[in-house]
Scaffold this motif. Structure first.
Motif, PDB file in Angstrom:
ATOM      1  N   ILE A 142      48.087  30.716  45.827  1.00 57.30           N
ATOM      2  CA  ILE A 142      48.702  32.035  45.674  1.00 57.30           C
ATOM      3  C   ILE A 142      49.330  32.180  44.290  1.00 57.30           C
ATOM      4  CG2 ILE A 142      50.354  33.683  46.634  1.00 57.30           C
ATOM      5  CD1 ILE A 142      50.123  32.308  49.288  1.00 57.30           C
ATOM      6  N   HIS A 143      49.062  33.278  43.629  1.00 57.77           N
ATOM      7  CA  HIS A 143      49.719  33.603  42.356  1.00 57.77           C
ATOM      8  C   HIS A 143      50.620  34.807  42.592  1.00 57.77           C
ATOM      9  CE1 HIS A 143      47.158  31.000  39.778  1.00 57.77           C
ATOM     10  NE2 HIS A 143      46.352  31.119  40.814  1.00 57.77           N
ATOM     11  N   THR A 197      51.989  37.105  38.230  1.00 60.41           N
ATOM     12  CA  THR A 197      51.707  36.077  37.220  1.00 60.41           C
ATOM     13  C   THR A 197      50.307  36.216  36.644  1.00 60.41           C
ATOM     14  OG1 THR A 197      51.428  34.630  39.121  1.00 60.41           O
ATOM     15  CG2 THR A 197      53.333  34.230  37.725  1.00 60.41           C
ATOM     16  N   LEU A 198      49.389  36.843  37.375  1.00 64.86           N
ATOM     17  CA  LEU A 198      48.056  37.049  36.794  1.00 64.86           C
ATOM     18  C   LEU A 198      47.919  38.445  36.198  1.00 64.86           C
ATOM     19  CD1 LEU A 198      45.651  35.109  39.151  1.00 64.86           C
ATOM     20  CD2 LEU A 198      46.862  34.357  37.128  1.00 64.86           C
ATOM     21  N   GLY A 199      49.036  39.078  35.922  1.00 62.71           N
ATOM     22  CA  GLY A 199      48.984  40.364  35.259  1.00 62.71           C
ATOM     23  C   GLY A 199      49.405  41.513  36.151  1.00 62.71           C
ATOM     24  N   THR A 200      49.375  42.718  35.578  1.00 55.98           N
ATOM     25  CA  THR A 200      49.730  43.907  36.343  1.00 55.98           C
ATOM     26  C   THR A 200      48.624  44.197  37.355  1.00 55.98           C
ATOM     27  OG1 THR A 200      48.540  45.331  34.823  1.00 55.98           O
ATOM     28  CG2 THR A 200      50.853  44.884  34.311  1.00 55.98           C
ATOM     29  N   ARG A 205      44.247  42.936  29.688  1.00 56.78           N
ATOM     30  CA  ARG A 205      45.504  42.182  29.756  1.00 56.78           C
ATOM     31  C   ARG A 205      46.305  42.347  28.456  1.00 56.78           C
ATOM     32  NH1 ARG A 205      49.285  41.808  31.873  1.00 56.78           N
ATOM     33  NH2 ARG A 205      50.713  40.086  31.694  1.00 56.78           N
ATOM     34  N   SER A 222      47.932  45.812  28.951  1.00 61.34           N
ATOM     35  CA  SER A 222      48.896  46.164  29.990  1.00 61.34           C
ATOM     36  C   SER A 222      50.228  45.435  29.836  1.00 61.34           C
ATOM     37  CB  SER A 222      48.309  45.943  31.377  1.00 61.34           C
ATOM     38  OG  SER A 222      47.956  44.616  31.535  1.00 61.34           O
ATOM     39  N   TRP A 253      48.913  34.345  30.536  1.00 63.71           N
ATOM     40  CA  TRP A 253      48.072  34.673  31.685  1.00 63.71           C
ATOM     41  C   TRP A 253      47.071  33.545  31.941  1.00 63.71           C
ATOM     42  CZ3 TRP A 253      42.861  36.412  30.341  1.00 63.71           C
ATOM     43  CH2 TRP A 253      42.101  36.805  31.419  1.00 63.71           C
ATOM     44  N   ALA A 259      48.877  30.721  33.491  1.00 59.09           N
ATOM     45  CA  ALA A 259      49.156  31.000  34.896  1.00 59.09           C
ATOM     46  C   ALA A 259      47.903  30.846  35.732  1.00 59.09           C
ATOM     47  CB  ALA A 259      49.719  32.418  35.049  1.00 59.09           C
ATOM     48  N   ARG A 297      47.449  27.474  36.624  1.00 60.97           N
ATOM     49  CA  ARG A 297      48.635  26.941  37.290  1.00 60.97           C
ATOM     50  C   ARG A 297      49.344  25.873  36.461  1.00 60.97           C
ATOM     51  NH1 ARG A 297      48.860  28.916  42.336  1.00 60.97           N
ATOM     52  NH2 ARG A 297      50.394  27.476  43.144  1.00 60.97           N
TER      53      ARG A 297
END
Ligand code: NA
Ligand code: NA
Lengths: 322, 419, 181
Positions: free
Chosen positions: A58-59, A63-66, B40, B43, B284, B287, B290
Motif C-alpha cells: 500500500i502507498h 506518496t505516488l502523487g496526486t 508528475r 502536479s 515519487w 516512493a 519504497r
C-alpha cells in the motif's frame, strides 16, 4: 541510488511459478483512515483466496502523487489498484456526481445500501472508458457542517458564510446555490483559518473532524448528512485484462469481502466519532429537517440529472428505497 | 552513482534529480512509469502553499530597489553602532530585521554582502571578518519568518506553514544572540572599533525614516503570529506594502524599474520551484520503490530512543548539508523521515525546525555551500580564508541547533501559545 | 574550406539568434505572469478581508501563473546559465579540460530536456487531457498543462545553443593550443 537487487523489483510483469505477485495500491488518505484499513483487509483476503500467490503493497497519503498522477499510472499499469476519492473522479466522469446529490441519504447506512444498486454498477462500468476497472464503492462518513457560530439548519443559517469545501462539481454547485461562499482551501490551512475567521465553517466528515481537531476552534456541529463521501475502488484495466478469469474472480471476491467488512467498520466509526466529539464538549444538532433545503436540493438534482441518466436513475432508486 | 557523476560534471542540481529519475526508470525496466513523468512534474506544482515563494521573492526585490534595506541598516547603526564592534552588531541586527522580510539565506547574503561589507571595511574591520559576519548573519534569513525552507517543509510534510513560521521566531532570536556573543568575544580580543554615538535628534530622525520600512516586516510577523493571514496572504500584502513604500514614501522605486523587478522575480523563483518540480519526480521514484520505508526500518532497527534518533538525524543532516543543496535535500528527506516521527514521538513542527536549521547551516559549510560562494564572489575573500574565520559562528549555530533539538519547548511554545 | 566554415558560422549565428528571440519572448511572458500573479493575490486579499466577498478564482489564477513561471523561468535560467550546480570538479580541473566537461554536461542536459519534451508532447495529446477542466476558473486544464511542452521546447533551443557554444569553445581553444605550439 543505483545498486539494488532484482528481487525487490516486484509487481509489474513477471510472475513465474511459485513467486508471489505483489500488487501496488495507492490512495490519498492517512494510514489510520478506514479506506486504508479496508485496503489492508483486501490484502488479507487476497492472500487467503490465492493461497499466497498474491500480495499487496500500500502507498498511502499521496506518496505516488496526486490523484491525477495516480489515474495516469493506473492507465499504464504502473499502479494496480487505486482508492480514488469520488470527489476527484467526479471531475472526470459526470455520473459519479450521483453520490453528491443533496439529502439523498439520511444516514451512512442508507448511503451504503445504494452500493449494490444498478445505477452504482453502471457508474463502475463507465470507468472502463478511462482504462480503469471499477470494482466497488467504499465509504467514509457522511458530510456534515461544522460552524463557528450557530447550527446550520436552513439555507438562511449559511447565507454569505465562507465554507471550506472539497472541489467537486456537485459540491460546488450545492454550496453556491445555498448562498454560501464555498472556498477550496488546502487542508493544512483550515485550522488557523477557522480559528481566525477567514472561514466560518467547513463541510466535513466526522473522521476528519476528530483527527484534525477542528472542534477546538469551532463548536457547532450540525449532522446535516447533505452528501456521502465514497471512494471509487478501481483497478488498472491493463493489469486486469492480463489475468486469467479465475484470478480476476479471486480479486473481485477478495475486494467484495473486504468492502463488506469495511462499510460496517465505517458505520461503527461514524458512531464512535460522534461519541468522541460529544465527549470533547462540542454542541451537536443531531437531526435537521431537510425540507428546508428542498429548493436548493431540487435545483442541484435537476441540474445533474440532465447531465447523466445514471444520476437520474440513482436518485429515483434512492428516493424509492426510503 | 549516476547521481554523483552528474553532480560532479556540473549539471544543474535540479536537472541532476530529473535525469537520475529517468535513468533509474530505464535501469529498472519499468518503462510504463516514463509516461507519468510530465504529469508528475506538473502536479507537484499545483499547490497553494508554494505561491508564497514568488511573492516573498518579489517583496525582497521591491524592498531593495525601494530603499527599504538601506533605512533598516541606518536605523540599526544609529542605535547600536557605538558599542565596541558596533558595526558587527549592526550587521546582525539589520540581518534580523531583514530576515523578517526575506525568506532565503542566499538572497540575504547576496544583498548584505553588497551593503554591509564595504561599510564595515570603511570603519576599519578586516574584509574577511566583515564578510564572515555578513555570511553568518545571513543564516537568519530562512529561520526568522518568512522562510522558503519552512514553506517547502510545510508543503511536503503537511505541517501548517503558519505554525512553522511561529516556531522559527525564538530559534532566530537565539541564533542572532549567539552570533552577537561570538562578536563580543572576538571584539574584545581584537579591540574592534566603535562608531560615533548618534545624537538623540539623529536617532529620532532615523527612527521616523525607518517607520514605513519597518511596516513591511511588522505586517509579516504580526500577521503570521496573530494568525490573521496565511503565509501566502502575508506575502502578498508585504509585497504590496513594499511597493507602496518604495514608490510613495521613499520615492526611490521608479515605475520604469518594475518590469526588471518582475523578471528578476521570475528567475529567482524559478531557480527554486524548478528544483521542487524535479525533486518531486525524484521523490515519487523513491516512493514507488519504497525506499523511504526501507530507510525508516533501518533507522528504527538502530535505536528506539528519541535522543539517539535526533542525534543521528543531526549528524546525518550536517554531513549531508556539506554536500547538498538545502531545498533539494529537504524535499527528498521529508517523505523519508515523516513516517518515523510518530514512532519516536517527535512533533512534526519541532522536527521541521531541526531539519531546516541543519540544512541552513549547510549553506556555509564547505565543500558545497552556496552562501560561501556568493559571499566570496561578491567580496573577493577567498573561500578558504572565509571558512577559517567562520568556524566560531558555525560552532555557535550548532550549539543553538542542539539546544533546539533537546529543548522542544523553544520551538513549540510559540505556535501552541498562540493557538 | 573557408566557405564551409563561414556557412557553419552562419548557421550557428542563426541558432544563437533564435535562442535570443525565444529568450525575449520568455521575458515578456515572465513579465505578464508575475504581474498577473501579484495582482490576483493582492486583489484576492482585498476582496476577502476588505470587501468581505472572496474571489473564488484568484487562487487558481495565481497557481496558473506560478506553474508557468516555474517552467518558463526554468528555461530562462538555463539561458542565463544561472542554475545552481556543483562546480568542485569543474573548478579543480585545469582550464584546458574545463571546456570538455562543460560540453559533456550540456550534451547530457540536452538529451534530458529533449526527451522530456518528447514525453510531454505525447502526454498533452492524450484524449483524457482534453476532458479536464479547472474547478474555479473552469478553464480547460490543457492551458495549465501546456506550460510543460512549451517551456521544454524553449529550453531545448537554449540548451542546443549552449551545447554548440561549449563545443565550439573547446574546438577553438584546442586550435589555439595547437597553433601556439
Ligand atoms: Na526570513
Ligand atoms: Na555545505
Amino acid at each position: 541510488a543505483c545498486g539494488r537487487d532484482e528481487s525487490s523489483t516486484s509487481g509489474n510483469n513477471a510472475s513465474a511459478e511459485g513467486e508471489t505477485r505483489v500488487f501496488k495500491i495507492a490512495h490519498v488518505v492517512q494510514e489510520n483512515h478506514v479506506w486504508n484499513v479496508t485496503a489492508q483487509k483486501f490484502g488479507e483476503e487476497l492472500r487467503k483466496l490465492s493461497d499466497g500467490r498474491f500480495d499487496i503493497e500500500i502507498h498511502p497519503a499521496s506518496t505516488l502523487g496526486t490523484e491525477a498522477d495516480m489515474v495516469q499510472q493506473l492507465e499504464t499499469g504502473a499502479i494496480d489498484f487505486g482508492f480514488m476519492t469520488n470527489a476527484y473522479m467526479s471531475t472526470r466522469q459526470d455520473s459519479l456526481n450521483a453520490w453528491f446529490m443533496p439529502y439523498l441519504f439520511g444516514s451512512l447506512e442508507e448511503a451504503v445500501k445504494m452500493r449494490e444498486s444498478e445505477p452504482a454498477k453502471q457508474m463502475l462500468e463507465e470507468l472502463s472508458s478511462q482504462g480503469l476497472v471499477g470494482l466497488d464503492f467504499m465509504f467514509a462518513g457522511n458530510r456534515h457542517v461544522l460552524m463557528k457560530d450557530g447550527f446550520a439548519e436552513s439555507p438562511k443559517d449559511l447565507k454569505g458564510k465562507k465554507i471550506r469545501i472539497i472541489g467537486s462539481p456537485a459540491m460546488q454547485s450545492y454550496w453556491e446555490k445555498v448562498g454560501a461562499g464555498p472556498t477550496a482551501m488546502p487542508l493544512n490551512e483550515v485550522y488557523t483559518s477557522l480559528q481566525t475567521g477567514v472561514i466560518d465553517g467547513i463541510d466535513i466528515d466526522l473522521d476528519a473532524l476528530v483527527t484534525e481537531k477542528y472542534y477546538e476552534v469551532a463548536k457547532y456541529l450540525t449532522l446535516t448528512n447533505q452528501m456521502t463521501f465514497p471512494t471509487v475502488i478501481v483497478m488498472s484495466k491493463a493489469v486486469y485484462d492480463s489475468l486469467t478469469p479465475e484470478d480476476q474472480e479471486i480479486i473481485r471476491t477478495a475486494m467484495k469481502n473486504a468492502v463488506d467488512w469495511g462499510v460496517q467498520e465505517a458505520i461503527r466509526r461514524e458512531e464512535s466519532n460522534l461519541q468522541a466529539l460529544k465527549d470533547a464538549g462540542i454542541e451537536v444538532l443531531e437531526e435537521i429537517d431537510p425540507s428546508k433545503f428542498q429548493t436548493v436540493t431540487n435545483e442541484v438534482r435537476n441540474e445533474f440529472s440532465k447531465k447523466s441518466d445514471i444520476i437520474k436513475a440513482f436518485i429515483e432508486e434512492a428516493e424509492g428505497g426510503k | 552513482m549516476a547521481f554523483a557523476v552528474l553532480l560532479l560534471l556540473g549539471v544543474p542540481i535540479a536537472y541532476v534529480l530529473g535525469i537520475t529519475t529517468v535513468v533509474y526508470i530505464f535501469a529498472t525496466g519499468n518503462l510504463t512509469l516514463l509516461v507519468t513523468v510530465p504529469q508528475r512534474l506538473y502536479s507537484g506544482m499545483e499547490n497553494y502553499g508554494l505561491l508564497a515563494i514568488p511573492l516573498f521573492m518579489l517583496a525582497g526585490e521591491l524592498m531593495n530597489f525601494g530603499g527599504i534595506t538601506k533605512r533598516l541598516v541606518d536605523f540599526a547603526k544609529k542605535f547600536i553602532g557605538h558599542f565596541r564592534g558596533g558595526l558587527a552588531y549592526v550587521n546582525v541586527a539589520a540581518n534580523m530585521m531583514l530576515a523578517a522580510i526575506i525568506g532565503s539565506a542566499t538572497a540575504q547574503i547576496a544583498m548584505m554582502s553588497r551593503t554591509m561589507v564595504p561599510e564595515m571595511e570603511k570603519s576599519g574591520y578586516s574584509k574577511s571578518f566583515s564578510t564572515t559576519t555578513t555570511a553568518a548573519a545571513g543564516l537568519l534569513g530562512p529561520i526568522i519568518p518568512p522562510s522558503m525552507l519552512f514553506i517547502i517543509y510545510g508543503v511536503s510534510s503537511g505541517a501548517s506553514i503558519a505554525d512553522m513560521f511561529k516556531a522559527g521566531v525564538i530559534p532566530g532570536i537565539l541564533l542572532g544572540l549567539g552570533f552577537m556573543i561570538i562578536i563580543a568575544f572576538i571584539g574584545f580580543k581584537e579591540s574592534f572599533p566603535k562608531e560615533k554615538r548618534a545624537s538623540a535628534g539623529e536617532m529620532f530622525r532615523s527612527f521616523l525614516g525607518v517607520l514605513p520600512a519597518l511596516a513591511v516586516p511588522l505586517i509579516i510577523i504580526v500577521g503570521i503570529l496573530s494568525g490573521a493571514f496565511t503565509a501566502t496572504e502575508s506575502a502578498a500584502i508585504a509585497s504590496f506594502v513594499a511597493l507602496l513604500v518604495g514608490l510613495f514614501f521613499y520615492r526611490e522605486l521608479k515605475l520604469s524599474q518594475i518590469p526588471k523587478i518582475l523578471i528578476n522575480t521570475v528567475s529567482t523563483t524559478a531557480v527554486i520551484t524548478i528544483l521542487i518540480a524535479m525533486a518531486n519526480i525524484f521523490g515519487w521514484m523513491l516512493a514507488f520503490e519504497r525506499i523511504p520505508q526501507q530507510i525508516a526500518q533501518w533507522m528504527v532497527s538502530i535505536s528506539d530512543s528519541t535522543i539517539v534518533f535526533l542525534l543521528l538525524v543531526n549528524i546525518f543532516l550536517l554531513i549531508l548539508g556539506m554536500f547538498m543543496d538545502g531545498i533539494a535535500a529537504l524535499i527528498i528527506l521529508v517523505p523519508i523521515f515523516m513516517p518515523l516521527l510518530p514512532l519516536y514521538n517527535v512533533d512534526p513542527i519541532h522536527f521541521g525546525i531541526i531539519i531546516c536549521i541543519n540544512l541552513t547551516i549547510g549553506i556555509l559549510t564547505p565543500p558545497v555551500g552556496s552562501g560561501l560562494f556568493i559571499a566570496s564572489s561578491i567580496t573577493r575573500v577567498p573561500i578558504g580564508e572565509l571558512v577559517r574565520s567562520l568556524w566560531p559562528f558555525l560552532i555557535a549555530s550548532v550549539v543553538v541547533l542542539l539546544m533546539l533539538t533537546y529543548i522542544p519547548s523553544l520551538t513549540l511554545w510559540l505556535p501552541y501559545a498562540t493557538k | 574550406m573557408n566557405l564551409f566554415i563561414d556557412r557553419r558560422c552562419f548557421h550557428l549565428r542563426v541558432l544563437s539568434k533564435i535562442s535570443d528571440v525565444v529568450y525575449s519572448i520568455e521575458k515578456v511572458l515572465a513579465l505578464i505572469l508575475a504581474l498577473t500573479l501579484m495582482v490576483s493575490m493582492v486583489g484576492g486579499f482585498f476582496f476577502r478581508y476588505v470587501f468581505k466577498n472572496p474571489l473564488l478564482w484568484s487562487d487558481e489564477l495565481a497557481i496558473f501563473c506560478l506553474i508557468w513561471i516555474t517552467f518558463i523561468g526554468g528555461s530562462m535560467v538555463l539561458k542565463e546559465k544561472a542554475s545552481p550546480a556543483i562546480t568542485i570538479l569543474v573548478d579543480a580541473v585545469p582550464d584546458k579540460y574545463k571546456k570538455y566537461i562543460h560540453a559533456i554536461s550540456n550534451l547530457i542536459l540536452l538529451i534530458f530536456v529533449a526527451y522530456v519534451l518528447y514525453l510531454a508532447s505525447d502526454w498533452i495529446m492524450k484524449p483524457n487531457i482534453f476532458v479536464q477542466k479547472s474547478t474555479a476558473l473552469n478553464w480547460p486544464k490543457i492551458y495549465f498543462y501546456l506550460s510543460i511542452p512549451v517551456s521544454f521546447a524553449f529550453a531545448t533551443v537554449h540548451v542546443i545553443n549552449n551545447t554548440i557554444q561549449s563545443f565550439r569553445q573547446s574546438e577553438k581553444d584546442g586550435g589555439d593550443f595547437q597553433s601556439s605550439r
